[in-house]
Scaffold this motif. Structure first.
Motif, short mmCIF file in Angstrom:
data_model
loop_
_atom_site.label_atom_id
_atom_site.label_comp_id
_atom_site.label_asym_id
_atom_site.label_seq_id
_atom_site.Cartn_x
_atom_site.Cartn_y
_atom_site.Cartn_z
N LEU A 1 -0.46 -43.34 -50.81
CA LEU A 1 0.92 -43.38 -51.27
C LEU A 1 1.06 -42.69 -52.63
O LEU A 1 0.21 -42.86 -53.50
N LEU B 1 4.07 -42.81 -55.29
CA LEU B 1 5.39 -43.37 -55.55
C LEU B 1 5.83 -42.96 -56.96
O LEU B 1 5.00 -42.68 -57.81
N LYS C 1 9.89 -45.60 -55.74
CA LYS C 1 10.42 -44.85 -54.60
C LYS C 1 9.38 -43.87 -54.09
O LYS C 1 8.54 -43.38 -54.82
N ARG C 2 9.48 -43.57 -52.83
CA ARG C 2 8.51 -42.73 -52.15
C ARG C 2 8.62 -41.26 -52.58
O ARG C 2 9.69 -40.68 -52.52
N VAL D 1 4.01 -39.96 -48.79
CA VAL D 1 3.14 -41.00 -48.25
C VAL D 1 2.55 -40.53 -46.94
O VAL D 1 3.08 -39.63 -46.29
N ASN E 1 9.51 -47.45 -40.29
CA ASN E 1 9.76 -46.95 -41.63
C ASN E 1 10.11 -48.10 -42.58
O ASN E 1 9.68 -48.11 -43.73
N GLN F 1 7.06 -49.86 -43.64
CA GLN F 1 6.34 -49.06 -44.61
C GLN F 1 6.99 -49.18 -45.98
O GLN F 1 6.32 -49.36 -46.99
N GLU F 2 8.32 -49.11 -46.00
CA GLU F 2 9.00 -49.19 -47.30
C GLU F 2 8.76 -50.55 -47.94
O GLU F 2 8.58 -50.64 -49.15
N GLU G 1 5.35 -50.47 -49.42
CA GLU G 1 5.33 -49.68 -50.64
C GLU G 1 5.90 -50.47 -51.81
O GLU G 1 5.40 -50.42 -52.92
N ASN H 1 8.78 -37.29 -44.08
CA ASN H 1 8.09 -38.22 -44.97
C ASN H 1 9.01 -39.33 -45.47
O ASN H 1 8.57 -40.43 -45.74
N GLN H 2 10.29 -39.02 -45.59
CA GLN H 2 11.22 -40.03 -46.07
C GLN H 2 11.69 -40.94 -44.93
O GLN H 2 12.57 -41.76 -45.13
#
Lengths: 150, 886
Positions: free
Chosen positions: A11, A13, A18-19, A22, A32, A35-36, A39, B58-59
């Protein structure tokens, strides 16, 4: 049965959690939003640690989180901020690709990784020079801890 | 990139302005991707678009099938460009798009060309991409190139092929297995990573061949591995071989221990750690074997690198669970880690110390922990609180400092779970250590003065009502309780009123004052509070509503002796009529709950979370149920109740299970019966038991069930006498007899005439395990050492073939009916050996400890070595008899 050590994800960040980029290699976080959420928990857990100079490590549920900036720092010439990271997102994706292949550690030396990812079009062969064992030893330590994750 | 940005020197506030991906949108990027189709490829522009696509993926953005296919096809056109940077991006996006098998054909020729390119980077990446997307038939076509690649002189190419082999082994094992020779060559590579990848692959290929793995390990441990990563793998494989060999009864000197020990002197830290960890995890590791590993781990505790400190303290923490004495040498280093900046390390250090610390160090430890508690997260704090609770049980003399610590942290900020853990701990300590009661109760009183959690307040008030009146000066609690009536919400006020009433009833001298206080409550704004106050005033005033002290006492302190669920059902079914609702009509037996519910119950915490209210299953519940039946009161104290044993198949007309209650010289069978036919009413339900195969038992009496309506469980009892204190065993066959009456479903009324009928139930056995009560010990090793070694009885048993080790372990645990200790009931998947620690109390109150070592060979034959220690040597022998006859 002993399987080869596997990395579950990698990851990058930003300072707000915030991503930026990743990559997940396991099915532990199928969606998703899962995953968030993961994170976010990693971020809250690690935001107080300072991994700029030294690899840091945190236990999170049954996973071990290792913070390391080595390769990214080299890529971005010691200038890790979000803008810089996003401007060079292609290099970051490439370095992820060079570090891990489907969960298996591919390369451990930050210099080699940065070299392979930072390849430019005029000099195709240069960064692929054979790494020395001492280089590998120098940065392999953090990957030991990654390998503890199984 | 898309929006060329002018870098601002003055402010960094406007973060958004800095993102090159601001406002990026899927549709627009897909439009942009058409640039891939231009006859003249612009590598820079194309790379940027691919980056944007990758960014979107990716987002969390996803492409539809059509979109992905379109992008994929246009991306393949980019192979015509000679730009290496762009080619790298093309490889990446192909992997991300994961094309379907019919689409793959389009790129295979391009990728195969790259696979044979002169440029190393192309070769390595083309292999990785191709292996990611192709299927078995295509794989055979490129197999030749992959074998070549494994022995390529460039290590990056070689690693790419080996790692791809690791992935392919899952889908096409038979193909990858043919590469053994090449892979073997890879192990000899000068490149560290190639060696690592080759070793991993070769081991995976041979993993099912025990002999081959053993040979591989045997040859490599003689020292040809240079890569530290590969050496770590080798250590893991060696541990596996050691486990296998132990399971095959190869005794004597532990093989390969010397190799592991020599790795402790390796120059790479990761190898040292891996070896130390492997040694600490050896089955039945001796303290002589442990010492060198502990010594190197101790050195790492003071390393400047957090990763090393973490790895070392984590391993030592695990060792402390099984061999606390071995870790005590590290206590000083461990204590300095309490203040470690890294909280994961600090927490592991503390929990280790709490396990290894001795009685004299408790106070010092508490002082240090106090400084550290304020700045860690709640979840860590809960770990610490739980460790302290068990410490307190272990060292009761130290309750004062532990209680002080708990009360201090109770006053600090914290979430509900954390506060509940503290309150639970205090309650446990109060229950276990009588001396701690008064101070503990006062701490709880102070806590509810300023407690934001209604649940905790009501639970504490309830607990105060039970414990408070029996203290030396009950009056000092009244103020805290009455304050609640002024200051809190209705739920807490109602609980406070009940608690006050209990004090008033139990402490005669307080009664007048409590009556005054309760009178004030009858003007409360909430009706529940008013109702309770009025009710209790009438109980306390003895105005004739209740006749005797006993009744008032039962009313105030007795718990509801019917399950709440049944009560609820009965109340719902009750229709307002002349006849008052009769609580005695509520069935007392708990219906067997669905599994999910049982699980949820299992998670309930001890302490406050498990109030003693009305269980009719579980030991307390059974004890209460049996003592409510006059015929059974003469049997003395209930020793053990078994789990219910089903006597009928699922989904039959009548569901019956049985609980075996063991008394010193009696056995009571409790048959729980359920009638599952709505059209029937059963009456005079009895169980006829044939005990001809249970010679030592003779039937004394039986208690029939008068009426068994549909879906409303009831119990019938049969009582046997047996020789006192003797673990008599036997087999009983059962027949259910009853009178059936037809019921009209529309009116619910039964016909007057019934038909006698009977129903065959399955047989029931009383086994030796029924005479064993599960009683855990907090420290198995200490308990074990405290029993006389002279009285130890050891024997070995062959358990025959089983599907898994776990199955055998469970069978033995079930047979003996003992408590597993220290988490030894969990067996690692695919383990070939296991040691299980058991404790229990045998009839006659004899403490028994068992150490059962299991091993499995390749034909799944399981052997067990059983070591038993008991306070009475005859019991140790009895345990062996149980196993021998089981």
């Amino acid at each position: 049965m002993e399987l080869p050590p596997k990395v579950k994800n990698i990851l990058l960040l930003d300072s707000e959690g915030k991503r930026v980029a990743v990559k997940y290699y396991s099915d532990d976080w199928p969606t998703n939003s899962a995953q968030e959420a993961f994170e976010k928990s990693v971020f809250t857990k690690t935001q107080k640690t300072n991994a700029r100079t030294e690899v840091e490590v945190t236990a999170l549920e049954n996973n071990i989180v290792v913070d390391s900036f080595d390769a990214v720092t080299l890529l971005l010439r010691s200038n890790v901020d979000k803008r810089e990271a996003l401007d060079n997102l292609d290099l970051i994706f490439l370095s992820f690709d060079e570090i891990i292949d489907g969960g298996i550690v591919l390369e451990t030396d930050a210099n080699v990784i940065a070299g392979k990812a930072g390849i430019n079009s005029t000099d195709p062969n240069a960064p692929l020079s054979e790494q020395t064992i001492s280089q590998a030893l120098a940065t392999a330590r953090e990957h030991l801890t990654r390998s503890l994750m199984k | 990139m898309a929006q060329p940005l002018v870098k601002k020197d003055d402010d960094h506030d406007d973060e958004l302005e800095y993102s090159p991906f601001m406002g990026i949108e899927k549709g627009a990027v897909l439009q942009e991707a058409r640039v891939f189709n231009d006859p003249q490829v612009d590598p820079r522009r194309c790379s940027q678009v691919i980056t944007k696509l990758l960014y979107l993926l990716n987002q969390g953005e996803s492409f539809t099938k059509v979109e992905a296919t379109e992008v994929f096809f246009s991306v393949t056109k980019l192979f015509q460009s000679k730009d290496t940077g762009l080619r790298r991006m093309v490889y990446l996006i192909i992997k991300e798009l994961s094309p379907s098998s019919d689409e793959v054909i389009i790129v295979t020729s391009s990728l195969m060309k790259d696979m044979n390119s002169k440029i190393d980077m192309y070769r390595a990446n083309a292999i990785r991409v191709l292996c990611r997307i192709i299927d078995g038939t295509l794989l055979t076509q490129i197999e030749r190139y992959l074998k070549q690649a494994i022995v390529d002189k460039n290590p990056v190419v070689s690693s790419a092929a080996l790692v791809s082999g690791l992935h392919l082994l899952k889908t096409n094992p038979e193909i990858v297995k043919r590469w053994s020779n090449e892979v073997q060559e890879g192990i000899q590579s000068r490149s560290a990573l190639v060696q690592f990848h080759a070793l991993a692959l070769l081991h995976q290929i041979r993993q099912n061949d025990r002999l081959a793995v053993s040979k591989l390990v045997g040859s490599l441990t003689r020292g040809s591995v240079r890569s530290p990563l590969a050496q770590c793998l080798l250590i893991r494989y060696t541990s596996q071989v050691i486990r296998d060999m132990a399971n095959h009864g190869q005794s004597g000197e532990r093989p390969f221990y010397e190799f592991l020990e020599s790795c402790l002197r390796h120059k790479a830290e990761m190898v040292i750690l891996e070896a130390a960890r492997a040694i600490t995890e050896l089955d039945g590791v001796t303290s002589r074997e442990l010492t060198p590993a502990i010594t190197v781990l101790q050195l790492f505790l003071s390393s400047p690198r957090p990763v090393l400190r973490f790895a070392a303290v984590r391993t030592l923490n695990k060792v402390a669970m099984t061999h606390p004495m071995a870790v005590t040498n590290c206590n000083i280093d461990m204590e300095s880690l309490i203040s470690d900046q890294n909280r994961s390390i600090a927490t592991l250090a503390i929990t280790t110390l709490l396990k290894t610390g001795n009685e004299s160090s408790v106070e010092r430890l508490m002082k240090q922990i106090t400084n550290f508690m304020s700045d860690i997260a709640d979840e860590f704090k809960i770990v610490v609180v739980e460790a302290i609770r068990s410490l307190c049980v272990k060292f009761p003399l130290k309750y004062r400092s532990l209680m002080t610590f708990l009360s201090n942290i109770l006053r600090e900020e914290g979430g509900f779970e954390y506060k509940r853990a503290i309150v639970d701990s205090i309650v446990t300590i109060i229950r276990d250590i009588p001396d701690a009661k008064e101070s503990g109760l006062l701490h709880l009183c102070e806590f509810i003065e300023d407690c934001e959690f209604t649940y905790l307040s009501t639970q504490i008030l309830h607990f105060l009502g039970i414990e408070g009146p029996n203290t030396s000066d009950p009056s000092k609690y009244i103020r805290y309780i009455y304050n609640r009536v002024h200051l809190e919400n209705a739920t807490v006020r109602a609980a406070a009123v009940s608690t006050l009433a209990k004090f008033g009833f139990m402490v005669e001298s307080l009664k007048p004052r409590i009556t005054v206080l309760l009178k004030r409550c009858i003007y409360d704004s909430d009706d529940e509070v008013r109702d309770r106050a009025t009710l209790y005033l009438s109980v306390l005033g003895g105005d004739g509503t209740v006749d005797t002290d006993k009744e008032s006492k039962d009313f105030l302190f007795g718990s509801l002796d019917v399950p709440l669920v049944n009560m609820e059902t009965s109340l719902k079914n009750y229709e307002p009529s002349e006849e008052a609702f009769d609580i005695n009509s509520v069935p007392k037996e708990v219906k067997s709950q669905p599994l999910a519910e049982k699980k949820a119950q299992g998670k309930k915490p001890t302490g406050l979370g498990a109030p003693p209210a009305a269980p009719t299953s579980g030991f307390d519940g059974y004890e209460k149920l049996l003592s409510s039946i006059p015929e059974f009161t003469a049997f003395g104290k209930l020793f053990k109740s078994s789990l219910p044993v089903e006597l009928t198949e699922a989904e039959t007309e009548y569901a019956v299970d049985v609980v075996k209650h063991i008394f010193d010289s009696h056995v009571v069978f409790q048959y729980n019966c359920t009638n599952t036919i709505p059209e029937q009413l059963l009456e005079r339900v009895n169980v006829i038991v044939d005990a001809s195969e249970a010679e030592e038992f003779s039937e004394v009496t039986s208690k029939a069930l008068n009426s068994l309506p549909y879906d409303s469980p009831g119990q019938a009892f049969v009582v046997f006498e047996k020789p006192a204190g003797v673990p008599a065993i036997g087999k009983f066959s059962n027949t259910l007899t009853f009178v059936v009456k037809e019921v009209d479903p529309s009116t619910g009324e039964a016909e007057d005439d019934g038909v006698e009928d009977e129903y065959q139930l399955e047989d029931l056995e009383v086994v030796a395990g029924d005479y064993m009560v599960k009683v855990g010990v907090s420290n198995f090793r200490n308990a074990w050492d405290s029993l006389d070694e002279e009285d130890e009885r050891v024997d070995e048993y062959g358990l025959g073939q089983r599907d898994s080790l776990g199955e055998a372990v469970k069978a033995v645990i079930d047979l003996l009916g003992m408590q597993t200790c220290e988490g030894t009931e969990t067996i690692p998947l695919n383990a070939r050996s296991h040691t299980c620690l058991l404790s229990g109390v045998y009839i006659g109150n004899v403490k028994v400890l068992v150490r059962a070592q299991f091993g499995m060979d390749s034909s799944k034959d399981i052997a067990m070595k059983l070591t038993v220690r008991a306070e009475d040597v005859s019991v140790a022998e009895a345990i062996h008899e149980i196993v021998a006859s089981g």
